[in-house]
Design an enzyme around this catalytic site. Structure first.
Site, PDB file in Angstrom:
ATOM      1  N   TYR A  30       0.843  -1.207   0.000  1.00 18.57           N
ATOM      2  CA  TYR A  30       0.000   0.000   0.000  1.00 18.57           C
ATOM      3  C   TYR A  30       0.874   1.252   0.000  1.00 18.57           C
ATOM      4  CZ  TYR A  30      -2.878   3.687   2.131  1.00 18.57           C
ATOM      5  OH  TYR A  30      -3.488   4.877   2.408  1.00 18.57           O
ATOM      6  N   SER A 112      -4.468  14.123   6.573  1.00 22.64           N
ATOM      7  CA  SER A 112      -5.496  13.610   5.668  1.00 22.64           C
ATOM      8  C   SER A 112      -6.779  13.324   6.445  1.00 22.64           C
ATOM      9  CB  SER A 112      -5.002  12.331   5.004  1.00 22.64           C
ATOM     10  OG  SER A 112      -6.084  11.611   4.457  1.00 22.64           O
ATOM     11  N   TYR A 135     -10.973  14.887   1.793  1.00 18.61           N
ATOM     12  CA  TYR A 135     -11.640  14.213   0.682  1.00 18.61           C
ATOM     13  C   TYR A 135     -13.120  14.507   0.851  1.00 18.61           C
ATOM     14  CZ  TYR A 135      -7.579  11.372  -0.711  1.00 18.61           C
ATOM     15  OH  TYR A 135      -6.372  10.946  -1.175  1.00 18.61           O
ATOM     16  N   THR A 161      -7.983  17.956  -2.129  1.00 17.88           N
ATOM     17  CA  THR A 161      -7.214  17.175  -3.099  1.00 17.88           C
ATOM     18  C   THR A 161      -8.095  16.964  -4.317  1.00 17.88           C
ATOM     19  OG1 THR A 161      -5.864  16.136  -1.412  1.00 17.88           O
ATOM     20  CG2 THR A 161      -6.062  14.960  -3.482  1.00 17.88           C
ATOM     21  N   LYS A 215      -4.600  20.577  -4.093  1.00 21.46           N
ATOM     22  CA  LYS A 215      -3.530  19.567  -4.258  1.00 21.46           C
ATOM     23  C   LYS A 215      -3.891  18.618  -5.388  1.00 21.46           C
ATOM     24  CE  LYS A 215      -1.097  15.922  -1.729  1.00 21.46           C
ATOM     25  NZ  LYS A 215      -1.645  14.650  -2.238  1.00 21.46           N
ATOM     26  N   HIS A 239      -0.140  12.667  -6.899  1.00 16.49           N
ATOM     27  CA  HIS A 239      -0.535  11.754  -5.824  1.00 16.49           C
ATOM     28  C   HIS A 239       0.495  10.627  -5.670  1.00 16.49           C
ATOM     29  CE1 HIS A 239      -4.512  11.433  -3.605  1.00 16.49           C
ATOM     30  NE2 HIS A 239      -3.871  10.398  -3.111  1.00 16.49           N
TER      31      HIS A 239
HETATM   32  C1  LIG Z   1       0.223   5.593   1.682  1.00 16.67           C
HETATM   33  C2  LIG Z   1      -0.198   6.881   1.044  1.00 16.67           C
HETATM   34  C3  LIG Z   1      -1.418   7.449   1.371  1.00 16.67           C
HETATM   35  C4  LIG Z   1      -1.807   8.668   0.812  1.00 16.67           C
HETATM   36  N1  LIG Z   1      -2.983   9.256   1.202  1.00 16.67           N
HETATM   37  C5  LIG Z   1      -3.306  10.485   0.727  1.00 16.67           C
HETATM   38  C6  LIG Z   1      -4.453  11.173   1.225  1.00 16.67           C
HETATM   39  O1  LIG Z   1      -5.175  10.697   2.089  1.00 16.67           O
HETATM   40  N2  LIG Z   1      -4.718  12.398   0.696  1.00 16.67           N
HETATM   41  C7  LIG Z   1      -3.944  12.976  -0.281  1.00 16.67           C
HETATM   42  O2  LIG Z   1      -4.231  14.087  -0.720  1.00 16.67           O
HETATM   43  N3  LIG Z   1      -2.838  12.348  -0.735  1.00 16.67           N
HETATM   44  C8  LIG Z   1      -2.506  11.130  -0.261  1.00 16.67           C
HETATM   45  N4  LIG Z   1      -1.361  10.516  -0.699  1.00 16.67           N
HETATM   46  C9  LIG Z   1      -0.486  11.221  -1.657  1.00 16.67           C
HETATM   47  C10 LIG Z   1       0.560  12.044  -0.892  1.00 16.67           C
HETATM   48  O3  LIG Z   1      -0.036  13.088  -0.179  1.00 16.67           O
HETATM   49  C11 LIG Z   1       1.612  12.632  -1.843  1.00 16.67           C
HETATM   50  O4  LIG Z   1       0.952  13.363  -2.852  1.00 16.67           O
HETATM   51  C12 LIG Z   1       2.517  11.591  -2.478  1.00 16.67           C
HETATM   52  O5  LIG Z   1       2.756  10.518  -1.608  1.00 16.67           O
HETATM   53  C13 LIG Z   1       3.840  12.237  -2.866  1.00 16.67           C
HETATM   54  O6  LIG Z   1       4.687  11.339  -3.475  1.00 16.67           O
HETATM   55  P1  LIG Z   1       5.868  10.556  -2.699  1.00 16.67           P
HETATM   56  O7  LIG Z   1       5.210   9.507  -1.867  1.00 16.67           O
HETATM   57  O8  LIG Z   1       6.640   9.973  -3.829  1.00 16.67           O
HETATM   58  O9  LIG Z   1       6.611  11.558  -1.864  1.00 16.67           O
HETATM   59  C14 LIG Z   1      -0.966   9.295  -0.147  1.00 16.67           C
HETATM   60  C15 LIG Z   1       0.256   8.707  -0.478  1.00 16.67           C
HETATM   61  C16 LIG Z   1       0.653   7.522   0.125  1.00 16.67           C
HETATM   62  C17 LIG Z   1       2.008   6.955  -0.239  1.00 16.67           C
END
Ligand SMILES: Cc1cc2nc3c(=O)[nH]c(=O)nc-3n(C[C@H](O)[C@H](O)[C@H](O)COP(=O)(O)O)c2cc1C
Length: 359
Positions: A30, A112, A135, A161, A215, A239
């Site tokens: 995940y 989040s 969200y 987002t 975002k 993302h």
């Molecule tokens: C496990 C996981 C959960 C995430 N959950 C959210 C979330 O709830 N809301 C959101 O806007 N982005 C979410 N993201 C995206 C991150 O905010 C971010 O945009 C992204 O991880 C950046 O890339 P990186 O992991 O390569 O640094 C999630 C990313 C991961 C890895």
């Protein structure tokens, strides 16, 4: 949890290895995975690796300041913890642990709405600079109620987002039959997110004075529309390659967004940022802040709050080293003249920034 003393980590690949050892296959996949072919995940790294530095020398770099301004406050580095749903899958305490690490080190946390604990408890856990990311799972009144709660609990800005109109097909999770702890509840009401349009952005700006972050902007066109709506922060993101597959690497999109925004809003960026040199590249291209997604999760999974702080300390050392070797003593001196296009030399992947992992 196998939690070595965080001080013992000398390199980031040791943190990644400890995180991997601590996480069960479901949460690990995940965390690391993307959607479908995971091309966007790889492009995030490929685009960063396609930028080389043009260093200047003989410039007295004994004292270097890597601090930055962030929404009118001072932060230790130009980075923030990106919002992560289900942080509780990686570390006991979930978002509260991330808040403690962020506060202890001195960078902001974006929480989040699909993370435990919720916004009140996370705010109470530590005095971190914070942004709440929602969200949308309800009507306008439901959104307004979240804005009120965020303001009442000291969140400095509110984030929508906008790259989740559909939920990306995360094949590692599907193949592993991994059901995220928060997914069942969060999936309800997803039509509200799919229905979002610029009308809701206008409504937000007319009604609320909390700064708004959008975002998931990935084109100059949308950045321009956001700026015209008075959005305070345009957050370039794909993302982490977890939504639209076959997108561009985030840093490849950054210059067109910076040009479209023309300094009338802040520009933040995330996607594949794992190293201090990655952060320096984004700042040189005009980003005010860089979001870290997987890296803080790896620190938390490796050794809890001290693991996160250690990951940030190493990142800081990398940033300071990079700045000094570029011949600059502050982020403000950085510009595109410090960068050049170059062919990447490492096959890109979610963890390709840590080549020692393979040895
Ligand atoms: C496990 C996981 C959960 C995430 N959950 C959210 C979330 O709830 N809301 C959101 O806007 N982005 C979410 N993201 C995206 C991150 O905010 C971010 O945009 C992204 O991880 C950046 O890339 P990186 O992991 O390569 O640094 C999630 C990313 C991961 C890895």
């Amino acid at each position: 949890m196998n939690a070595p003393h965080a001080r013992e980590f000398l390199t980031p690949h040791e943190i990644v290895a400890a995180a991997r050892a601590n996480l069960a296959p479901g949460p690990w996949s995940y965390l690391i995975g993307g959607t479908e072919t995971e091309t966007t995940v790889r492009r995030n790294r490929q685009a960063l690796d396609a930028i080389a530095f043009r260093p200047r020398v003989l410039r007295d770099v004994r004292r270097i300041d890597a601090g930055a301004a962030w929404l009118g406050r001072r932060v230790r580095l130009p980075v923030l913890l990106a919002p992560i749903g289900g942080l509780e899958s990686f570390v006991a305490g979930g978002a509260a642990a991330a808040a403690r690490g962020a506060a202890q080190f001195g960078v902001p946390q974006m929480l989040s709405s699909v993370c435990q604990p919720g916004l009140e408890e996370t705010a109470a856990a530590a005095d971190a600079l914070r942004v709440f990311q929602l969200y949308v799972r309800g009507d306008d009144a439901w959104v307004d109620e979240h804005v009120r709660r965020a303001r009442d609990h000291g969140y400095a800005a509110f984030c929508l987002t906008v790259d989740v109109a559909m939920y990306g097909r995360r094949e590692r999770d599907l193949a592993g039959r991994f059901v995220k702890p928060w997914r069942a509840g969060a999936a309800a009401g997803r039509d509200f997110q799919a229905a979002l349009s610029w009308d809701q952005v206008k409504r937000f700006k007319d009604k609320h004075d909390l700064p708004l972050v959008l975002k998931g902007i990935a084109t100059a066109e949308d950045a321009g529309i956001a700026e015209q709506h008075g959005v305070e922060v345009i957050y370039v993101s794909n993302h982490g390659g977890r939504q639209l597959d076959h997108g561009l690497g985030s840093i490849a999109v950054l210059p067109e967004v910076v040009a479209a925004v023309g300094g009338r809003a802040q520009v933040w960026v995330d996607g594949g940022f794992m190293r201090g040199s990655d952060v320096v590249k984004a700042v040189a291209l005009g980003a005010q802040a860089v979001g870290l997604g997987r890296l803080p999760c790896l620190g938390l999974a490796a050794a809890g709050v001290p693991g996160l702080v250690r990951a940030l300390e190493i990142l800081e050392e990398e940033i300071l080293t990079c700045l000094g070797l570029l011949g600059v003593t502050s982020l403000a001196e950085l510009g595109p003249r410090h960068l050049a296009a170059a062919a990447p030399v490492i096959p890109p992947g979610a963890l390709s920034a840590f080549p020692l992992l393979g040895e």
